[in-house]
Design a protein around this motif. Structure first.
Motif, PDB file in Angstrom:
ATOM      1  N   ALA A 331       0.839  -1.197   0.000  1.00  0.00           N
ATOM      2  CA  ALA A 331       0.000   0.000   0.000  1.00  0.00           C
ATOM      3  C   ALA A 331       0.869   1.239   0.000  1.00  0.00           C
ATOM      4  N   ASP A 332       0.548   2.184  -0.880  1.00  0.00           N
ATOM      5  CA  ASP A 332       1.266   3.459  -0.946  1.00  0.00           C
ATOM      6  C   ASP A 332       0.347   4.488  -1.601  1.00  0.00           C
ATOM      7  N   SER A 333       0.442   5.723  -1.169  1.00  0.00           N
ATOM      8  CA  SER A 333      -0.395   6.787  -1.718  1.00  0.00           C
ATOM      9  C   SER A 333       0.298   7.471  -2.891  1.00  0.00           C
ATOM     10  N   LYS A 334      -0.482   7.778  -3.920  1.00  0.00           N
ATOM     11  CA  LYS A 334       0.064   8.419  -5.109  1.00  0.00           C
ATOM     12  C   LYS A 334       0.586   9.806  -4.786  1.00  0.00           C
ATOM     13  N   SER A 358      -2.519  -4.629  -4.409  1.00  0.00           N
ATOM     14  CA  SER A 358      -2.107  -3.317  -3.928  1.00  0.00           C
ATOM     15  C   SER A 358      -3.284  -2.477  -3.467  1.00  0.00           C
ATOM     16  N   ILE A 359      -2.998  -1.542  -2.589  1.00  0.00           N
ATOM     17  CA  ILE A 359      -3.913  -0.477  -2.204  1.00  0.00           C
ATOM     18  C   ILE A 359      -3.187   0.815  -2.540  1.00  0.00           C
ATOM     19  N   LEU A 360      -3.710   1.552  -3.525  1.00  0.00           N
ATOM     20  CA  LEU A 360      -3.013   2.727  -4.039  1.00  0.00           C
ATOM     21  C   LEU A 360      -3.947   3.941  -4.040  1.00  0.00           C
ATOM     22  N   PRO A 361      -4.233   4.505  -2.882  1.00  0.00           N
ATOM     23  CA  PRO A 361      -5.114   5.679  -2.842  1.00  0.00           C
ATOM     24  C   PRO A 361      -4.452   6.887  -3.494  1.00  0.00           C
ATOM     25  N   ASP A 362      -5.249   7.821  -3.973  1.00  0.00           N
ATOM     26  CA  ASP A 362      -4.714   9.019  -4.612  1.00  0.00           C
ATOM     27  C   ASP A 362      -3.967   9.899  -3.618  1.00  0.00           C
ATOM     28  N   ASN A 363      -4.482   9.998  -2.396  1.00  0.00           N
ATOM     29  CA  ASN A 363      -3.879  10.881  -1.413  1.00  0.00           C
ATOM     30  C   ASN A 363      -3.721  10.169  -0.070  1.00  0.00           C
ATOM     31  N   GLY A 364      -2.661  10.515   0.630  1.00  0.00           N
ATOM     32  CA  GLY A 364      -2.411   9.944   1.947  1.00  0.00           C
ATOM     33  C   GLY A 364      -0.976  10.188   2.357  1.00  0.00           C
ATOM     34  N   SER A 365      -0.764  10.426   3.623  1.00  0.00           N
ATOM     35  CA  SER A 365       0.583  10.696   4.115  1.00  0.00           C
ATOM     36  C   SER A 365       1.137   9.488   4.852  1.00  0.00           C
ATOM     37  N   HIS A 366       2.388   9.606   5.240  1.00  0.00           N
ATOM     38  CA  HIS A 366       3.074   8.533   5.952  1.00  0.00           C
ATOM     39  C   HIS A 366       2.707   8.629   7.438  1.00  0.00           C
ATOM     40  N   ASN A 367       1.448   8.268   7.747  1.00  0.00           N
ATOM     41  CA  ASN A 367       0.976   8.431   9.123  1.00  0.00           C
ATOM     42  C   ASN A 367      -0.159   7.460   9.430  1.00  0.00           C
ATOM     43  N   PHE A 368      -0.580   7.454  10.695  1.00  0.00           N
ATOM     44  CA  PHE A 368      -1.590   6.492  11.139  1.00  0.00           C
ATOM     45  C   PHE A 368      -2.961   6.704  10.509  1.00  0.00           C
ATOM     46  N   PRO A 369      -3.430   7.936  10.287  1.00  0.00           N
ATOM     47  CA  PRO A 369      -4.722   8.074   9.604  1.00  0.00           C
ATOM     48  C   PRO A 369      -4.767   7.359   8.253  1.00  0.00           C
TER      49      PRO A 369
END
Length: 420
Positions: A331-334, A358-369
């Motif tokens: 999983a990683d955010s674009k 894979s889980i590939l969301p458009d947005n997301g940071s390197h954090n718990f949320p």
């Protein structure tokens, strides 16, 4: 007065407030000209800033549990548990040999951290399940590591009294803690909710940190002449859990997941030790282990160094070694995470019989949320890959008594995209 206790936070806050008050009170005297007055101003400002920073650092550590004790903070950690004796001899790769363990390999531990976790189950264990606070002792490595273990309701029901269960090991990032896994990643709470709603088969969840020699980050590597993290997680941990809990004995019922460096470790363990873990869930992982200031020299020196480095480079393994028969989720955010291009490259490099989703969301940071959004889909997919053990506990077997505690909670789900 423990490092993570409320008393420590209150004392540090009081010291910070006192420093500010004294600074204001004595400032008119320190404002005069002269060498001693200048030095006094510098000392007063320095002490005040130091106490304020220390207060915020203490509160942050108490919240995220980067360091669980004063000993860990200053690197003064006894890595050998009570009842474990290390022989003097080591083999060439630094593995401890001849370790003798007295007593069970999984023992009750303090519940200070667990008592601060919200959303854990209460009431009868046969209805809501249970979370236990334990310490795991490594028979080969002599390591002791704290863990939380979630046991589903079925574990305590008469109809399942001889049944073994699948197991998923959840690893924290660095420096990380099992508190982070329970409170912020919501491992047991999410698993409990998914199992209660029938979206996940009854599964034992084990929350543990891969930082076995704090404050050093060993990245799940067997360091030559140093900490044997891979041996602990790939051999000691499964053996200890099998000796205490009714978990499956076949690798097909074992999975491992993690976030950040814990996700990297999950991939490393599954691809390097497919006879132990056959399924991995990696949230925001790296695909190559590198030396840095927190790790020190992980690979030693001499002729074997290059081979050890390559062995922990997953892209190198996919190119030069036969693909293991395992299933992994990455999983990683674009937008918001720097590892997205590497994740795409990893997905493209995977070849049969290995499988990747894979889980590939458009947005997301390197954090718990971000990671908590990805957890439900990750757990559901991993659980679908694991086989429910067919072996049963012999009738004469008696399951060891466990310590108690609690668990339950929810998180939104996402979908996983399958790649061949």
């Amino acid at each position: 007065m423990g490092l993570t206790s409320k008393t420590t936070e209150y004392v540090m806050a009081a010291l910070a407030a006192l420093s500010v008050t004294l600074l204001i009170w004595f400032w008119p005297r320190l404002a005069r000209q002269g060498l001693w007055q200048v030095l006094g101003r510098l000392a007063a400002v320095g002490v005040t800033q130091l106490t304020i920073i220390a207060t915020f650092a203490c509160a942050l550590n108490s919240s995220y549990q980067f360091f669980g004790s004063w000993g860990e903070l200053f690197g003064n950690v006894d890595t050998a548990p009570v009842g474990v004796t290390q022989a003097a001899g080591h083999n060439g790769d630094g593995t401890v040999t001849g370790v003798s363990v007295k007593g069970p390999l999984v023992q009750p531990a303090g519940e200070e951290q667990l008592s601060r976790v919200s959303g854990l189950p209460t009431g009868p264990a046969s209805v809501n399940g249970r979370v236990e606070s334990v310490k795991v002792i490594g028979r080969r490595t002599g390591v002791i590591d704290p863990a939380f273990v979630y046991l589903p309701p079925q574990y305590f029901q008469k109809a399942y009294s001889r049944q073994r269960f699948p197991a998923i090991v959840a690893l924290s990032g660095y420096p990380g803690s099992i508190f982070n896994l329970a409170q912020y990643l919501r491992v047991s709470q999410t698993a409990g909710q998914l199992q209660k709603s029938g979206q996940m088969q009854p599964t034992i969840m084990v929350m543990i940190r891969p930082t076995i020699a704090p404050p050093r980050d060993t990245e799940c590597v067997n360091v030559p002449g140093g900490p044997q993290t891979e041996t602990f997680l790939a051999k000691d941990l499964p053996d200890a859990l099998k000796s205490t809990y009714r978990v499956g004995h076949d690798a097909s019922s074992w999975g491992v997941l993690g976030y950040s460096s814990g996700g990297s470790c999950a991939l490393q363990l599954t691809m390097r030790d497919p006879h132990v873990y056959t399924t991995a869930g990696a949230l925001s992982p790296d695909y190559k282990v590198k030396d840095d200031p927190t790790t020190g020299n992980l690979f030693g020196s001499g002729l074997g160094r290059v081979n050890r480095i390559n062995g922990h480079d997953l892209m190198w393994r996919l190119k030069h070694l036969p693909a293991p028969q395992v299933s992994v989720l990455v999983a990683d955010s674009k937008h918001g995470e720097k590892g997205y291009p590497q994740t795409l490259a990893f997905i493209k490099a995977v070849k049969a019989p290995m499988r990747v989703v894979s889980i590939l969301p458009d947005n997301g940071s390197h954090n718990f949320p971000t990671w908590t959004r990805e957890m439900p889909a990750t757990l559901k997919w991993m659980n679908q890959q694991l086989s429910f053990p067919q072996d049963v506990v012999p009738r004469h077997h008696r399951t060891p008594a466990h310590t108690i505690v609690r668990a339950s909670g929810v998180a939104p789900s996402r979908t996983a995209t399958r790649h061949r």
